[in-house]
Design a protein around this motif. Structure first.
Motif, PDB file in Angstrom:
ATOM      1  N   LEU A   1      -2.002  -9.990   6.005  1.00 40.25           N
ATOM      2  CA  LEU A   1      -2.865 -10.404   4.907  1.00 40.25           C
ATOM      3  C   LEU A   1      -4.271 -10.721   5.408  1.00 40.25           C
ATOM      4  CD1 LEU A   1      -0.429 -12.926   3.179  1.00 40.25           C
ATOM      5  CD2 LEU A   1      -0.819 -10.546   2.548  1.00 40.25           C
TER       6      LEU A   1
ATOM      7  N   ILE B   1      -6.705 -15.054   2.363  1.00 45.05           N
ATOM      8  CA  ILE B   1      -5.480 -15.002   1.566  1.00 45.05           C
ATOM      9  C   ILE B   1      -4.340 -15.672   2.314  1.00 45.05           C
ATOM     10  CG2 ILE B   1      -3.837 -13.485   0.412  1.00 45.05           C
ATOM     11  CD1 ILE B   1      -6.635 -13.563  -0.843  1.00 45.05           C
TER      12      ILE B   1
ATOM     13  N   LEU C   1      -2.087 -18.878   1.107  1.00 50.08           N
ATOM     14  CA  LEU C   1      -0.630 -18.800   1.051  1.00 50.08           C
ATOM     15  C   LEU C   1      -0.003 -19.940   1.847  1.00 50.08           C
ATOM     16  CD1 LEU C   1       1.341 -16.786  -0.286  1.00 50.08           C
ATOM     17  CD2 LEU C   1       1.559 -15.678   1.936  1.00 50.08           C
TER      18      LEU C   1
ATOM     19  N   VAL D   1      -1.229 -10.975  -4.105  1.00 48.37           N
ATOM     20  CA  VAL D   1      -0.113 -10.914  -3.169  1.00 48.37           C
ATOM     21  C   VAL D   1       1.172 -10.656  -3.941  1.00 48.37           C
ATOM     22  CG1 VAL D   1       1.247 -12.190  -1.469  1.00 48.37           C
ATOM     23  CG2 VAL D   1      -1.240 -12.438  -1.523  1.00 48.37           C
TER      24      VAL D   1
ATOM     25  N   PHE E   1       5.351  -9.889   2.407  1.00 49.57           N
ATOM     26  CA  PHE E   1       4.133  -9.983   1.611  1.00 49.57           C
ATOM     27  C   PHE E   1       3.320  -8.691   1.671  1.00 49.57           C
ATOM     28  CE2 PHE E   1       4.910 -14.385   3.136  1.00 49.57           C
ATOM     29  CZ  PHE E   1       5.193 -14.956   1.916  1.00 49.57           C
ATOM     30  N   THR E   2       2.699  -8.373   0.544  1.00 45.90           N
ATOM     31  CA  THR E   2       1.779  -7.243   0.463  1.00 45.90           C
ATOM     32  C   THR E   2       0.568  -7.674  -0.347  1.00 45.90           C
ATOM     33  OG1 THR E   2       3.603  -5.641   0.494  1.00 45.90           O
ATOM     34  CG2 THR E   2       1.463  -4.864  -0.297  1.00 45.90           C
ATOM     35  N   TYR E   3      -0.620  -7.410   0.189  1.00 48.59           N
ATOM     36  CA  TYR E   3      -1.863  -7.648  -0.548  1.00 48.59           C
ATOM     37  C   TYR E   3      -2.302  -6.307  -1.111  1.00 48.59           C
ATOM     38  CZ  TYR E   3      -6.529  -9.506  -1.569  1.00 48.59           C
ATOM     39  OH  TYR E   3      -7.690  -9.918  -2.199  1.00 48.59           O
ATOM     40  N   ASP E   4      -2.378  -6.212  -2.443  1.00 46.81           N
ATOM     41  CA  ASP E   4      -2.585  -4.907  -3.062  1.00 46.81           C
ATOM     42  C   ASP E   4      -3.668  -4.982  -4.139  1.00 46.81           C
ATOM     43  OD1 ASP E   4      -2.207  -2.224  -3.439  1.00 46.81           O
ATOM     44  OD2 ASP E   4      -0.070  -2.377  -3.896  1.00 46.81           O
TER      45      ASP E   4
END
Length: 242
Positions: free
Chosen positions: A45, A49, A53, A173, A179-182
């Motif tokens: 991430l 971010i 989190l 997120v 986790f994926t930041y998209d």
């Protein structure tokens, strides 16, 4: 204080020192594991971010009114991969995309993910910046040169096809364990179309991006393109910096 004042015999002193040493060793190991976990989080991430989190903020979703998105695709890689052993294929992809990761870091552009043979990155998130269009334009120009050197070094028939668009997105997120930041939004789809409906070895940009670049770059009008899902759009080729 208790340690100094107490009258210790040899066995008690040895036991106390051993317990103190074990406690310090355990704390050092916990500190190392915490640092390793934080580094892994930052590898997945963006740092701001990751910090949010860690503070327990959820869900993380932000609207950005003006960012620039770049898609790059290694044309010819799919055909090549069907003839390669798995280990060699992964090594080749890792080498190619690691070079793009280095360019993203150098230009202050945030890598989002790879999708098959495509590479997605964006400027203007998670920290807004006024020069986001110039950042991705500079990166795109360097992407083409880097991948040309990569293809020559590996003696492979590969070319980079790049598309750029500027507009609003939502970023956030996804997931609780992995986790994926998209990114989401029409601007992402248009940037993807700029890449897929472009030409190998060229950088296709929208008028929205072209207007933000101003006269600092050399561009050439391609003309009206029927963009899938959008209809007719005037697009431009990004040729270089002035």
């Amino acid at each position: 204080y208790r340690f100094v004042e107490k009258q210790w015999d040899d066995e008690e002193l040895g036991s106390a020192l051993h317990l103190a040493f074990e406690s310090l060793t355990l704390q050092a190991e916990l500190d190392r594991e915490r640092a390793r976990s934080e580094q892994l989080l930052l590898n997945v991430l963006p740092q701001p971010i990751g910090q949010r989190l860690k503070r327990g903020e959820a869900p993380i979703a932000d609207a950005f009114p003006d960012v620039s998105i770049v898609f790059g695709d290694l044309v010819g890689f799919t055909e090549l991969s069907s003839r390669m052993p798995a280990a060699a294929l992964v090594e080749l992809r890792n080498e190619a995309f690691s070079e793009l990761d280095a360019l993203a870091a150098a230009h202050g552009v945030e890598k989002i993910k790879t999708i098959g043979d495509a590479y997605l990155a964006v400027a203007g998130i998670p920290v807004p910046r006024a020069d986001h269009a110039r950042a991705v334009a500079d990166m795109a120009l360097d992407m083409g040169r880097a991948q040309q050197r990569f293809a020559e070094r590996r003696k492979l028939p590969l070319k980079m096809r790049v598309g750029i668009h500027t507009g609003p997105v939502v970023a956030g997120v996804i997931g609780k364990h992995k986790f994926t930041y998209d990114l989401w939004g029409d601007a992402v789809n248009v940037a993807s179309r700029m890449e897929s409906q472009g030409l190998p070895g060229r950088i296709q940009i929208t008028e929205a991006t072209m207007r933000q670049l101003g006269d600092r770059y050399v561009v050439e009008e391609r003309g009206v393109v029927d963009v899938k899902g959008k209809g007719p759009m005037t697009t431009w080729w990004l040729l270089g910096r002035r």
